[in-house]
Design an enzyme around this catalytic site. Sequence first.
Site, PDB file in Angstrom:
ATOM      1  N   PHE A 111       0.811  -1.228   0.000  1.00 58.57           N
ATOM      2  CA  PHE A 111       0.000   0.000   0.000  1.00 58.57           C
ATOM      3  C   PHE A 111       0.838   1.269   0.000  1.00 58.57           C
ATOM      4  O   PHE A 111       0.362   2.338  -0.360  1.00 58.57           O
ATOM      5  CB  PHE A 111      -0.962  -0.010   1.196  1.00 58.57           C
ATOM      6  CG  PHE A 111      -0.365   0.334   2.538  1.00 58.57           C
ATOM      7  CD1 PHE A 111       0.267  -0.629   3.307  1.00 58.57           C
ATOM      8  CD2 PHE A 111      -0.457   1.620   3.049  1.00 58.57           C
ATOM      9  CE1 PHE A 111       0.806  -0.315   4.557  1.00 58.57           C
ATOM     10  CE2 PHE A 111       0.062   1.944   4.301  1.00 58.57           C
ATOM     11  CZ  PHE A 111       0.701   0.969   5.053  1.00 58.57           C
ATOM     12  N   LYS A 112       2.094   1.145   0.361  1.00 55.45           N
ATOM     13  CA  LYS A 112       2.954   2.334   0.439  1.00 55.45           C
ATOM     14  C   LYS A 112       3.076   3.025  -0.915  1.00 55.45           C
ATOM     15  O   LYS A 112       3.306   4.222  -0.984  1.00 55.45           O
ATOM     16  CB  LYS A 112       4.342   1.938   0.913  1.00 55.45           C
ATOM     17  CG  LYS A 112       4.378   1.048   2.125  1.00 55.45           C
ATOM     18  CD  LYS A 112       4.050   1.785   3.384  1.00 55.45           C
ATOM     19  CE  LYS A 112       4.100   0.844   4.574  1.00 55.45           C
ATOM     20  NZ  LYS A 112       4.101   1.510   5.840  1.00 55.45           N
ATOM     21  N   ASP A 113       2.941   2.250  -2.009  1.00 56.43           N
ATOM     22  CA  ASP A 113       3.079   2.853  -3.335  1.00 56.43           C
ATOM     23  C   ASP A 113       2.011   3.923  -3.591  1.00 56.43           C
ATOM     24  O   ASP A 113       2.244   4.868  -4.337  1.00 56.43           O
ATOM     25  CB  ASP A 113       2.945   1.778  -4.420  1.00 56.43           C
ATOM     26  CG  ASP A 113       4.150   0.851  -4.498  1.00 56.43           C
ATOM     27  OD1 ASP A 113       5.283   1.329  -4.355  1.00 56.43           O
ATOM     28  OD2 ASP A 113       3.941  -0.366  -4.702  1.00 56.43           O
ATOM     29  N   LEU A 116       3.548   6.935  -1.973  1.00 61.74           N
ATOM     30  CA  LEU A 116       4.938   7.281  -2.296  1.00 61.74           C
ATOM     31  C   LEU A 116       5.167   7.543  -3.780  1.00 61.74           C
ATOM     32  O   LEU A 116       6.020   8.358  -4.138  1.00 61.74           O
ATOM     33  CB  LEU A 116       5.881   6.211  -1.745  1.00 61.74           C
ATOM     34  CG  LEU A 116       6.077   6.411  -0.229  1.00 61.74           C
ATOM     35  CD1 LEU A 116       6.604   5.149   0.441  1.00 61.74           C
ATOM     36  CD2 LEU A 116       7.014   7.580   0.056  1.00 61.74           C
TER      37      LEU A 116
END
Length: 471
Positions: A111-113, A116
């Site tokens: 989920f960080k994408d 970011l």
Amino acid sequence: MDYISTRGKAAALDFEGVTLAGLASDGGLYVPRSWPKFTQAEIAAMAGLPYVDLAVRIMAPYVAGSLTEEELHGLCQAAYGRFSHKAVTPLAQLDETNWLLELFHGPTLAFKDVALQLLGHMFERFLNNRDTHLTIIGATSGDTGSAAIDAVAGREKVDIFMLHPDGRVSDVQRRQMTTVLAPNVHNIAIDGSFDDAQAMVKRMFGDPDFAGKFTLSAVNSINWARLMAQIVYYFAAALQLGAPHRPVAFSVPTGNFGDVFAGYVASRMGLPIARLVVATNVNDILHRALSAGDYSAGSVTATAAPSMDIQVSSNFERLLFDLEGRDGALTAARMQGFESSKAMQLTSQMRTGADGIFTSARVDPEEMGIAMRKAWDDAGQVLDPHTAIGLGAAHRLQEEGTLDRSIPCVTLATAHPSKFRDAVERATGLRPRLPARVGDLFEREERFDKLAGDYTTVRDYIAARAVPAKG
Ligand SMILES: Cc1ncc(COP(=O)(O)O)c(C=O)c1O
Ligand SMILES: N[C@@H](CCOP(=O)(O)O)C(=O)O
């Protein structure tokens, strides 16, 4: 929109300022001065919008004064164009009550994408007009690191130094970081836990001898821009399930309290969220805090869900600040007390405020395995261990009657199962394949340095390699 620090002393900044600063100069975290609100009619009008258009609607009030809507639209298109699913964050139905929100279709499979990829473009846009070289320092328990590195690798005017706990991330997670050989990427494996790495990063921001020499920024969820981009998928999921006419619950596997805090913000903006389930593994400080008022950090236990092996949850400070009337001096005193004693009792005001929306659950390894097997047997879904903790918590609370089964419950699927192949195989007997975009990961060359987990060693290593600030 301007932003204030949770510790009350740092100067207010605009969106561009907080994005580049990362952490406030008084050690606090930036939050918007007030929460933008949407009416129910405005939310209803968002139904059916493509993800990028929805993202612009939700984020426009936060970036006002720093980016036009047209610029924001361009940045979102560039960021979400790299996702492998057209819907960016699609929903998958498990049964009549439970859904998975698939947040792993970005380049590094977590989920960080979602935040970011966008942040990488924002950094570039804001650095365009400045004679500044940005030094990003970050700590990762596995997923933030690869997502941030992918987002900034090879960009001009930026170097990234990423600290991960040696031996405590999966082999796929490590390789997703250490096989990026761009000259502006510096991977450091430290002796210690994620908490040790995160504490070092925060200390560097407050170290005048170090911070004075460089233009520092953050890619962890201490950076407001990270959370802002994560608010969008709560709206996207809830709208598909009938919001604002029908409330929705979310179950969120939690570590640094960033993802679930984004859900809290969505509810403050007007999205009818029935419950936010804070699901932890055995590193359960947040469960103890929310269920018994005991926010005291023990040592970190390594688990099969390594990205949640966290005991000091940075974003909890943002919640406490909001729940206690946004009094910076009070929050500063509380956090300084916590930093020295590693313990804090929540006040009744904090607990009542939190009880209004949060429910917590600690999921042990056995329950995590059961959730993985059930998702496979009943719905043909392979879950990663973090997602399984979220779903395991939702199942238990539904069985107990704490979560109403008539309300749709969305579990955030925070990572692709292939990132944790060994753990998935142990629990289910299935070994997930790496998606094609990372298919050659194990043939790539790795580069990283191992350092002792003491502050001075790490700081001096970075100081010797970082580019001094200009302008
Ligand atoms: C796969 C995965 N799930 C859940 C979490 C927990 O999210 P947060 O730290 O925002 O609470 C993380 C890391 O933070 C993660 O990498
Ligand atoms: N699980 C995270 C830990 C850091 O969280 P962040 O959201 O504050 O960056 C990771 O994968 O690194």
